[in-house]
Design an enzyme around this catalytic site. Structure first.
Site, PDB file in Angstrom:
ATOM      1  N   ASP A   1      -8.729  -1.428  -7.762  1.00 23.76           N
ATOM      2  CA  ASP A   1      -8.162  -1.667  -6.579  1.00 23.76           C
ATOM      3  C   ASP A   1      -7.652  -3.223  -6.453  1.00 23.76           C
ATOM      4  O   ASP A   1      -6.565  -2.926  -5.745  1.00 23.76           O
ATOM      5  CB  ASP A   1      -9.161  -1.129  -5.817  1.00 23.76           C
TER       6      ASP A   1
ATOM      7  N   HIS B   1       0.879  -1.329   0.187  1.00 27.10           N
ATOM      8  CA  HIS B   1      -0.508  -0.016  -0.139  1.00 27.10           C
ATOM      9  C   HIS B   1       0.992   1.237   0.218  1.00 27.10           C
ATOM     10  O   HIS B   1       0.870   2.289   1.127  1.00 27.10           O
ATOM     11  CB  HIS B   1      -1.297   0.069   1.125  1.00 27.10           C
ATOM     12  N   ASN B   2       1.362   1.745  -1.178  1.00 23.09           N
ATOM     13  CA  ASN B   2       2.450   2.741  -1.588  1.00 23.09           C
ATOM     14  C   ASN B   2       1.918   3.584  -2.700  1.00 23.09           C
ATOM     15  O   ASN B   2       0.638   2.788  -3.330  1.00 23.09           O
ATOM     16  CB  ASN B   2       3.471   2.079  -1.466  1.00 23.09           C
ATOM     17  N   SER B   3       3.039   4.849  -3.024  1.00 22.40           N
ATOM     18  CA  SER B   3       2.386   5.235  -4.098  1.00 22.40           C
ATOM     19  C   SER B   3       2.090   4.601  -5.384  1.00 22.40           C
ATOM     20  O   SER B   3       1.767   5.168  -6.521  1.00 22.40           O
ATOM     21  CB  SER B   3       2.838   6.571  -4.388  1.00 22.40           C
TER      22      SER B   3
END
Length: 785
Positions: free
Chosen positions: A681, A509-511
């Site tokens: 997602d 869950h990063n950029s």
């Protein structure tokens, strides 16, 4: 053993309610203990000594499943340790089910030192427990507790269940029934009475009989004669004229029976009334009015009874009246306990239940029983969550679902989880405009409209800052700056700010994940059917939502935050914690500084509409409502459009006006946007194999890290299979695809037409299956020896 009124021996599970003899199978007991210990063993052997049937459940979910299957009379919940589950929460889960209405629930509580004050029992009672038992592993003590419950609460509940059947009979009785207190205050009237007299029961219950209008056709001394008779405890029957609500008089045959209660005193009077059979004109008039009231009262009445039981037989009058008087069937499907006369708004689900109730009346028994099951399902709150097999059958799926679709055990502790924000800026210079993008990055971005675009290469080339570069390219392509009336510099500053608020230390869950979701969102928005369904505001909202949907994600699940008692979990009441935080923080960051406020130049109305759309899409990424969103999309969009295609006379123009109307309604556009971002997602299994493998490794590492931290902090382990020493990554991917991905992307593909994605999904699934069949637990097969 007991003696009945005739001196006959009656077993402990046989009771008499008035003249009604009731028998019951051996009492069933459910033990809810996370671990086997001396206390659970003591209750097990106590049940054996008492002749009770006993089941054991280790988890809250299995407890509810077992109870719904067996309908135990007694449930014993271990409340000594909140480490495994919260006993109050388990009790509430069980009490939320309809069958628990007559169940006795016992809490086993720990012994307190003699110098400590005895804790209040009120919290347990408020949670739904019937009583408590201080831990004592003596079999005799447990046996005595069980026997006391059997002869106390269980027997009372048994009689209450019998009363329910009696009231069900009254509700369906063709004769009017009125029950009053010893002071002649009306306490109950059945539907037949309402139809006969024209009143709603809400107008009658609580009133004295003397308050109701009387007919002047009775002889003057008739009421005194009736009262003198019934006060002596004698039954009276005869002909009596009553005045209906309309003012008309109706001649009735009436039988009034005194009911002797506590202390040998008269406690109630039961009056049974029917139109006098000799008065043919009056009877005809009554039947005509009954049909009229049946047609009109159905839309005003609400039935929330817990189950509607069909009669196996009916008398001749009942059969003939029902066959010739169809509208009144609905009016007879009525519950005295739950009809709510004061309601003025009928919820759609209530209308559905009423329609099913009406359909049951004229259905064969097998159909009616199936509809009973439908009603049970409709009355639950988890309408869209499928039931899983047992954890033993598929632990990977159970853990995934438990970790992604629940908000934890709601156990607050002293372990406050604080985010470790990584706000440091990369050393890579951010371009002033797209024209200043380094050539190697610009070349990569030329392929961003292709599904096979490699986001990981962009991650490496941009020094883990792919969101800003890709965001500039995509937003320019969709005219975001023109729509928002903001400069490219403002957009660039905003993208930098959002990207810096992601944690580069997170493996998943990063950029880069945000950029990946943004890429998938843009790809979907370019599909013809999606594009024709949404306007530009929808497109801009979707792109912004994709960019911010996981901002400031801590690399831990909602369940972890709830169990750790984090500040965010407390702030958002353990509900959609992260998703609420992502949406709120995105707007806080945006409006904090004019240099990065992309909304500063749009009018208030447009901003509110855009804001609401963004929030709705971010919240849609929360997995607890996954099946609700997918089911609504399928039933509101896929199926109606498929029906139009099948019925279309023109095979060439299947995307006809009817389909456009379905797609473009405000409600369905909302569903499309939710489905779009949900698929974007979790699109990793639909990416090319190498990307799929890399993302699988990253999410697994994040889950491994969470399990490690849960063990260090002594928190409940949300997903035990994600132990880095034992986990099978292929099995976890197979479970995730089977449970969450396949059906959702089938539905999305049917709408947006995505053959390439579905081909990747199929190939990736085969890859994981092959590894699993090789008993390989890692991301890749072992090298050949």
């Amino acid at each position: 053993m007991l003696l009945d009124i005739n001196g006959k021996m009656v077993s402990a599970t046989e009771e008499c309610v008035g003249p009604m003899r009731l028998s019951q199978e051996p009492i069933q007991v459910l033990l809810v203990f996370a671990k086997e210990d001396s206390q659970s063993d003591a209750f097990w052997w106590a049940c054996d000594r008492a002749g009770f049937r006993c089941n054991i459940a280790r988890t809250p979910e299995s407890a509810v499943e077992c109870f719904l299957d067996k309908h135990h009379e007694i449930i014993i919940i271990d409340g000594r340790h909140s480490r495994y589950f919260e006993p109050e929460a388990v009790c509430r889960m069980i009490r939320a089910t309809k069958p628990s209405e007559n169940t006795v629930i016992l809490a086993v509580v720990p012994q307190k030192p003699s110098d400590q004050e005895e804790p209040s029992v009120l919290p347990l009672l408020c949670a739904g427990f019937s009583r408590r038992f201080v831990e004592n592993n003596s079999v005799s003590a447990c046996y005595n507790e069980l026997i006391q419950m059997e002869h106390g609460e269980v027997r009372c509940q048994f009689k209450l269940r019998a009363c329910n059947s009696i009231f069900t009979a009254l509700e369906h009785c063709q004769e009017a029934v009125e029950i009053t207190s010893e002071d002649h205050i009306i306490q109950y009237v059945n539907p037949a009475f309402e139809r006969m007299m024209g009143y709603h029961k809400g107008e009658l219950i609580g009133k004295e009989l003397t308050e109701l209008p009387k007919s002047d056709k009775n002889r003057a001394d008739l009421l005194d004669t009736i009262n003198n008779c019934i006060k002596k405890g004698k039954e009276w029957q005869g002909i009596y004229y009553a005045r209906k609500k309309s003012g008309d008089s109706i001649q009735q045959h009436v039988r009034i029976t005194p009911v002797i209660g506590q202390g040998g005193k008269i406690r109630h009077f039961v009056a049974i009334k029917r139109p006098h059979i000799d008065n043919n004109n009056q009877l005809h008039k009554f039947n005509k009015e009954e049909r009229y009231s049946g047609e009109h009262s159905h839309s005003e009445c609400y039935s929330l009874r817990h189950r509607d039981r069909r009669k196996d037989s009916m008398d001749d009058r009942s059969v003939s009246s029902r066959s010739s008087d169809a509208p009144s069937l609905q009016n007879r499907r009525y519950s005295s306990v739950a009809r709510i006369h004061s309601m003025t708004i009928e919820a759609p689900i209530t209308k559905v239940i009423n329609i099913i109730n009406a359909a049951q009346e004229s259905s064969p028994v097998t159909v009616a029983e199936a509809l009973d099951r439908v009603l049970e399902i409709l009355r639950t709150t988890e309408l869209y969550s499928p039931q899983l097999a047992s954890k033993e059958d598929d632990p990977h799926t159970s853990d995934l679902v438990g970790g992604l679709m629940s908000d934890g055990l709601r156990r607050l502790s002293g372990n406050e989880y604080v985010f470790c924000k990584n706000m440091s800026q990369s050393q890579l210079a951010i371009p002033v405009t797209l024209n200043d993008v380094p050539p190697n990055i610009a070349e990569m971005l030329n392929d961003e409209e292709c599904w096979e675009f490699n986001i990981l290469e962009l991650e490496a080339a941009t020094h883990k800052r792919p969101l800003t570069y890709l965001g500039l390219k995509i937003c320019t392509s969709f005219g975001v700056c023109e729509f928002l009336n903001c400069s490219e510099a403002t957009l660039r500053s905003w993208l930098q700010l959002i990207e810096a608020s992601y944690h580069s230390s997170n493996s998943y869950h990063n950029s880069t994940h945000a950029a990946d979701v943004l890429h998938a969102t843009a790809y979907f928005l370019r599909k013809e059917r999606v594009k024709s369904s949404l306007d530009q505001l929808d497109e801009v909202a979707a792109l912004i939502a994709a960019a911010v949907h996981d901002v400031d994600h801590p690399g831990r699940t909602n369940s972890f935050l709830c169990n750790a008692g984090s500040e965010l979990a407390i702030l958002y009441n353990d509900t959609a914690v992260l998703e609420s935080h992502h949406a709120a923080l995105a707007f806080q960051l945006t409006v904090r500084d004019s240099k990065s406020n992309i909304f500063k130049n749009i009018d208030r109305t447009q901003f509110r509409t855009l804001r609401q759309a963004i929030i709705d899409m971010v919240l849609a990424t929360e997995m607890t409502r996954h099946f609700e969103h997918v089911s609504k999309f399928v039933n509101s969009i896929n199926k109606p459009m498929a029906a139009i295609e099948e019925n279309s006379t023109s095979s060439v123009n299947s995307d006809c006006e009817g389909q456009a109307n379905i797609r473009n309604s405000p409600e369905n556009r909302l569903l499309i946007k939710r489905m779009l971002i949900k698929c974007a997602d979790v699109a990793n299994p639909c990416r090319p194999l190498e990307l799929c493998i890399e993302w699988a490794g990253r999410i697994s590492e994040e889950y491994f890290a969470q399990t490690d931290e849960e063990k260090r902090q002594g928190l409940p382990v949300v997903m035990p299979v994600f132990d880095r020493n034992t986990c099978s990554v292929p099995k976890s991917q197979i479970s995730f695809i089977d449970y969450f991905i396949t059906d959702m992307f089938d539905a999305w593909d049917a709408f947006a037409t995505l053959p390439g994605l579905m081909e990747h999904l199929s190939e990736n699934y085969k890859y994981w299956k092959t590894l699993d069949e090789m008993n390989c637990k890692s991301l890749r097969p072992p090298p050949p020896s």
